[in-house]
Write a protein that holds these residues in place. Structure first.
Motif, short mmCIF file in Angstrom:
data_model
loop_
_atom_site.label_atom_id
_atom_site.label_comp_id
_atom_site.label_asym_id
_atom_site.label_seq_id
_atom_site.Cartn_x
_atom_site.Cartn_y
_atom_site.Cartn_z
N ASN A 1 -4.65 0.39 -6.00
CA ASN A 1 -4.60 1.11 -4.72
C ASN A 1 -5.86 0.85 -3.90
N VAL B 1 0.82 -1.20 0.00
CA VAL B 1 0.00 0.00 0.00
C VAL B 1 0.86 1.25 0.00
N THR C 1 -5.64 -1.05 -0.26
CA THR C 1 -6.16 -0.39 0.93
C THR C 1 -7.25 -1.23 1.59
N GLY D 1 -10.80 3.47 -0.21
CA GLY D 1 -10.82 2.04 -0.34
C GLY D 1 -12.13 1.35 -0.03
#
Length: 438
Positions: free
Chosen positions: A85, A12, A89, A26
């Motif tokens: 991403n 991350v 997350t 997220g």
């Protein structure tokens, strides 16, 4: 080996540090995993020319699933620039969807977080059995020796798309088979506002796919046999330089392509601004942008010499999308039923037709829709001359680090700064230093 939690956290941090479009928290719209047996949240990857096109493709099928099961599916289509991403997350926060699409190259990395439901024999039996899927697709579902972390959904391969009229006008008799041929054709196509070929220079994922293929052709791997990063070896440097040199030295790519990140090169090709395109299963995307199937041809991606085939004549990575389930979903039964639905023979035909991809389900591949001349190129590539990206825990970090290094090299080329063997090696060395445990 570092702990699962450390692997996830490191991924991350690295991804957020290196990717321009960072995650906004997220969680899916309306929250993450849910506790309703009659509702699922689903993150789909952006497969079409735009998010709204994906919604038009998927919504009727999700409604069909609800009619059959009574389970409502809340859909969010996530752009590729955000998807990794968002997923990373979610693996650390626990606030993700029930079901999600992942790039098949990320399978081992996400598997290492421990956040995804393993697909053991019993779990595969719930969706009809593992033997329904083709071997090449199953080869990119997780690390060797472990139960897969996901199930194949769409299979794709890179091909060379070329504008037939532009080739005829330039006196090019046939599509290039080698990289020297590609450069020569590109130079004949460049001029008077048109360019030889387009790329997505600001898209780390696209960059790494092409760099991997070039590296394979040069006899290079980015990892040693024990999984240690080895980004700056001489053959890898030569491969990356050859790719960036299409803009920096050969000048057959428009400098503006250094800023392209999502589908702009496809749009340029559809509009006749470029004569060639290297892309994964592009037919549906081109059709949505008004380009007829008779306007372009499809050929295997060029190799260094000779023709594509086994060994170092690799001309594509094993591209594709896998379907995964978050282990902490409160509706694992519904999520499994959804995976079964999406990988059923009938849905595989519908979805892969819509996206011009190849079904990873054997029975669906036999449908006449997937035996056209265009699909023959993709199927032959997957069967004969495609290689899987490294299925190692640090694979997603590798994509981000090296893909971003190449993005920066394209920016140098666009700005007129020299791209040399030394500068490429320095960029790849820096990328390697950003990997965990370096």
């Amino acid at each position: 080996m570092r702990s699962i939690r450390a692997a996830a956290t490191g991924a991350v941090v690295l991804s957020l540090a290196l990717t321009a479009s960072a995650c906004g928290g997220g969680t899916s719209t309306g929250g993450g995993t849910n506790d309703s047996p009659k509702k699922l949240t689903y993150w789909a990857s952006n497969q079409g020319a735009g998010i709204e096109i994906d919604k038009k493709v998927l919504r009727p099928e999700l409604d069909k699933f609800e009619q059959q099961t009574g389970i409502e599916v809340e859909l969010e289509v996530v752009p590729w620039s955000d998807l990794l991403n968002r997923i990373l997350t979610a693996t650390t926060s626990g606030q993700g969807p029930d079901v999600l699409n992942i790039g098949n190259t990320w399978s081992a990395s996400l598997q290492a977080t421990g956040a995804l439901l393993p697909w053991d024999t019993a779990q595969f039996d719930r969706i009809g059995g593992k033997d329904r899927f083709v071997d090449s697709a199953l080869g990119s579902t997780g690390a060797d020796g472990q139960d897969p972390a996901a199930v194949p959904l769409y299979s794709m391969a890179y091909a060379l798309y070329y504008n037939k009229q532009m080739f005829a006008d330039a006196g090019i008799q046939k599509p290039p088979a080698t990289w020297d041929d590609l450069v020569a054709a590109g130079k004949r196509l460049t001029g008077d506002g048109t360019w030889g070929i387009g790329v997505e220079g600001s898209n780390p994922a696209e960059n790494i796919h092409h760099a991997f293929v070039f590296a394979q052709q040069h006899g290079a791997d980015f990892f040693t046999a024990d999984g240690t990063a080895d980004f700056a070896n001489a053959a890898a440097v030569a491969a990356v330089k050859q790719y960036v040199d299409l803009m920096a030295k050969d000048r057959i790519i428009a400098p503006g392509n250094a800023e392209y990140a999502q589908n702009q090169s496809v749009s340029d090709f559809a509009k006749g601004k470029t004569g060639m395109l290297l892309w994964q299963s592009a037919s549906a995307n081109l059709k949505s942008q008004g380009m007829g199937e008779d306007d372009y041809g499809i050929a295997p991606v060029p190799v260094q010499s000779g023709t594509p085939g086994p060994g170092r004549q690799v001309n594509s990575m094993v591209a594709g999308i896998n379907l995964a389930v978050f282990k902490n979903s409160d509706n694992l039964d519904g999520a499994t039923r959804f995976v079964k639905f999406m990988t059923s023979d009938a849905e595989q035909k519908i979805l892969n037709t819509a996206y011009s991809s190849i079904p990873p389900v054997k029975a669906a591949q036999d449908d006449p829709a997937f035996n056209t001349p265009a699909n023959a190129v993709l199927k032959d590539t997957l069967a004969q001359s495609a290689a899987a990206l490294p299925q190692v825990p640090d694979e997603s970090q590798f994509e981000t680090a090296v893909g971003t290094a190449i993005k920066n090299l394209f920016a140098d080329a666009a700005a007129g700064r020299a791209v040399t063997t030394a500068s490429v090696k320095a960029a790849l060395t820096k990328a390697q230093q950003q990997m965990p445990n370096q």
